[in-house]
Design a protein around this motif. Sequence first.
Motif, mmCIF file in Angstrom:
data_model
loop_
_atom_site.group_PDB
_atom_site.id
_atom_site.type_symbol
_atom_site.label_atom_id
_atom_site.label_comp_id
_atom_site.label_asym_id
_atom_site.label_seq_id
_atom_site.Cartn_x
_atom_site.Cartn_y
_atom_site.Cartn_z
ATOM 1 N N ALA A 117 -3.193 -0.841 -0.466
ATOM 2 C CA ALA A 117 -3.964 -0.142 0.529
ATOM 3 C C ALA A 117 -5.820 0.148 0.322
ATOM 4 O O ALA A 117 -6.794 -0.497 0.981
ATOM 5 C CB ALA A 117 -3.805 1.784 1.174
ATOM 6 N N LEU A 118 -6.433 0.452 -1.243
ATOM 7 C CA LEU A 118 -7.470 0.410 -1.555
ATOM 8 C C LEU A 118 -8.137 -1.100 -1.423
ATOM 9 O O LEU A 118 -9.085 -1.655 -1.289
ATOM 10 C CB LEU A 118 -7.701 1.096 -2.867
ATOM 11 C CG LEU A 118 -8.811 0.944 -3.582
ATOM 12 C CD1 LEU A 118 -9.947 1.857 -2.750
ATOM 13 C CD2 LEU A 118 -8.719 1.514 -4.924
ATOM 14 N N THR A 119 -7.502 -2.257 -1.769
ATOM 15 C CA THR A 119 -8.083 -3.406 -2.350
ATOM 16 C C THR A 119 -8.200 -4.245 -0.750
ATOM 17 O O THR A 119 -9.000 -4.427 -0.766
ATOM 18 C CB THR A 119 -7.112 -4.217 -2.651
ATOM 19 O OG1 THR A 119 -6.662 -3.459 -3.645
ATOM 20 C CG2 THR A 119 -7.573 -5.696 -2.857
ATOM 21 N N LEU A 120 -7.056 -4.082 0.109
ATOM 22 C CA LEU A 120 -7.437 -4.183 1.366
ATOM 23 C C LEU A 120 -8.491 -3.851 2.459
ATOM 24 O O LEU A 120 -9.001 -4.380 3.349
ATOM 25 C CB LEU A 120 -7.050 -3.666 2.598
ATOM 26 C CG LEU A 120 -5.074 -4.515 2.285
ATOM 27 C CD1 LEU A 120 -3.891 -4.291 3.232
ATOM 28 C CD2 LEU A 120 -4.830 -6.508 2.839
ATOM 29 N N ARG A 121 -8.752 -2.669 2.125
ATOM 30 C CA ARG A 121 -10.096 -1.325 2.428
ATOM 31 C C ARG A 121 -11.734 -2.024 1.493
ATOM 32 O O ARG A 121 -11.858 -2.197 2.220
ATOM 33 C CB ARG A 121 -9.730 -0.176 2.487
ATOM 34 C CG ARG A 121 -11.324 0.852 3.167
ATOM 35 C CD ARG A 121 -11.365 0.408 4.239
ATOM 36 N NE ARG A 121 -12.467 0.949 4.645
ATOM 37 C CZ ARG A 121 -13.556 0.391 4.916
ATOM 38 N NH1 ARG A 121 -13.738 -0.700 5.322
ATOM 39 N NH2 ARG A 121 -14.865 1.283 5.420
ATOM 40 N N PRO A 129 -8.112 1.669 9.983
ATOM 41 C CA PRO A 129 -7.251 1.796 10.859
ATOM 42 C C PRO A 129 -5.880 0.248 11.158
ATOM 43 O O PRO A 129 -4.434 -0.046 11.246
ATOM 44 C CB PRO A 129 -7.761 1.735 12.458
ATOM 45 C CG PRO A 129 -9.392 2.762 12.076
ATOM 46 C CD PRO A 129 -8.718 2.314 10.512
ATOM 47 N N GLU A 130 -6.725 -0.547 10.894
ATOM 48 C CA GLU A 130 -6.126 -2.286 10.260
ATOM 49 C C GLU A 130 -5.285 -1.917 9.692
ATOM 50 O O GLU A 130 -3.779 -2.525 9.268
ATOM 51 C CB GLU A 130 -7.504 -3.092 10.232
ATOM 52 C CG GLU A 130 -8.009 -3.729 11.994
ATOM 53 C CD GLU A 130 -9.355 -4.238 11.145
ATOM 54 O OE1 GLU A 130 -9.277 -5.470 12.501
ATOM 55 O OE2 GLU A 130 -9.849 -4.637 10.232
ATOM 56 N N THR A 141 -2.545 8.951 6.425
ATOM 57 C CA THR A 141 -1.841 8.462 5.361
ATOM 58 C C THR A 141 -2.485 8.382 4.227
ATOM 59 O O THR A 141 -2.753 7.311 3.755
ATOM 60 C CB THR A 141 -0.211 7.241 5.855
ATOM 61 O OG1 THR A 141 0.329 9.194 6.672
ATOM 62 C CG2 THR A 141 0.322 7.927 4.743
ATOM 63 N N ILE A 142 -2.780 6.051 5.410
ATOM 64 C CA ILE A 142 -3.715 5.588 4.517
ATOM 65 C C ILE A 142 -4.729 6.442 3.773
ATOM 66 O O ILE A 142 -5.876 5.452 3.247
ATOM 67 C CB ILE A 142 -4.084 4.375 5.903
ATOM 68 C CG1 ILE A 142 -2.524 3.515 5.617
ATOM 69 C CG2 ILE A 142 -4.830 3.044 4.888
ATOM 70 C CD1 ILE A 142 -2.005 2.915 4.405
#
Length: 397
Positions: A117-121, A129-130, A141-142
Amino acid sequence: MVARIYREEYGRCVATLTRVCGDLTLAEDMVQEAFTTALTAWSERLPPNPGAWIVVTARRRAIDRLRREAKREQKHAEALLVHPPPEHEEVGPVADDQLRLIFTCCHPAIAPEARVALTLRTLGGLTTPEVARAFLVPEPTIAQRIVRAKKKIATAGIPYRVPADHDLPDRLSSVLAVIYLIFTQGYAPSTGAELVRTDLCAEAIRLARLLVALMPDEEEAVGLLALLLLTESRQPARTDPGGDLVPLAEQDRTRWDASLIDEGQALVRWCLQRNRPGPYQVQAAIAAVHSDAATAGATDWHQILALYDQLLTLAPSPVVALNRAVALAEVRGPAEALSAVDGLDLDGYYLLHATRADLLSRLGRAREAGAAWHRASELTANEVERQFIADRIAALE
């Protein structure tokens, strides 16, 4: 214009500035400020290299902030000002800033779901949201996962450095997941007016190629690259001249990219020779079977179903089971496939309802199919997909 450059350059700029200043949160803040400045500075003329402009501006702002905070930070900032690191500094086995930071964010001290999640963001150019849609979990949650991951990095003192060679394999699964989800959000964006985000697809393939160059004997890294290439090969046929979505069964396969297919299939053959199957290799093999068929009717669905059975054993999940049901419908009929789909816990996933709608239509249950299409439309925020669903509903009515 700035919005497009932001999407294309944000991850690269954050990765470079993190390497320079050693602080992910500071890098994100300064890159955001630099893009805010760009809104005015670029109003008349775009710089020759927008990404470099952002990095330079962000670095200057980082130096200013560090100078204001404390003597220690001031000395560090002055060192950066007097002795800035080379723009293309090579450190350790990971030479690319973004790939380097992906490995850093995938440190074992960070919870597995938070790593991705951190890396995608941070690097994938995805909004919170994506990222939430990619994980099929609520947005709060994310957001909490990302906050916890950043706190863990700060409190545990996780260094922003290249992992040693012997540490690379332990972080590989998280890195593969990040690259795959970046591509997925490019190939089928969960929001917006575009059916595809070519910048994300291209970046994911670039990172996958770098990963294979870094770890050429890792079958799953090769399998992921093959999967991305074979999937990307269909891109030219996914829309009609009007920009409407064309499903796989209706695509003009002469428009598929033959060079990407050849490269992807060669990688799949290499994986088969190694005989150490993993989830990405099996998915690549499924894509290769599709690419072998000159027409939809020539598809070897029996082989695809067998591969999905293998994938369910290697990586069981409701989404894999849903994809398997599509193959099951072609081999054993829509009734058996519908029974399999109805047993899946994916009510918030629009593709579940889109698949149900298609199966119900094939069974002649038009009213139920219409309801399923309506539910699918409620669950997707992509305008192209919504138009496709609207056309299907209109055809039923």
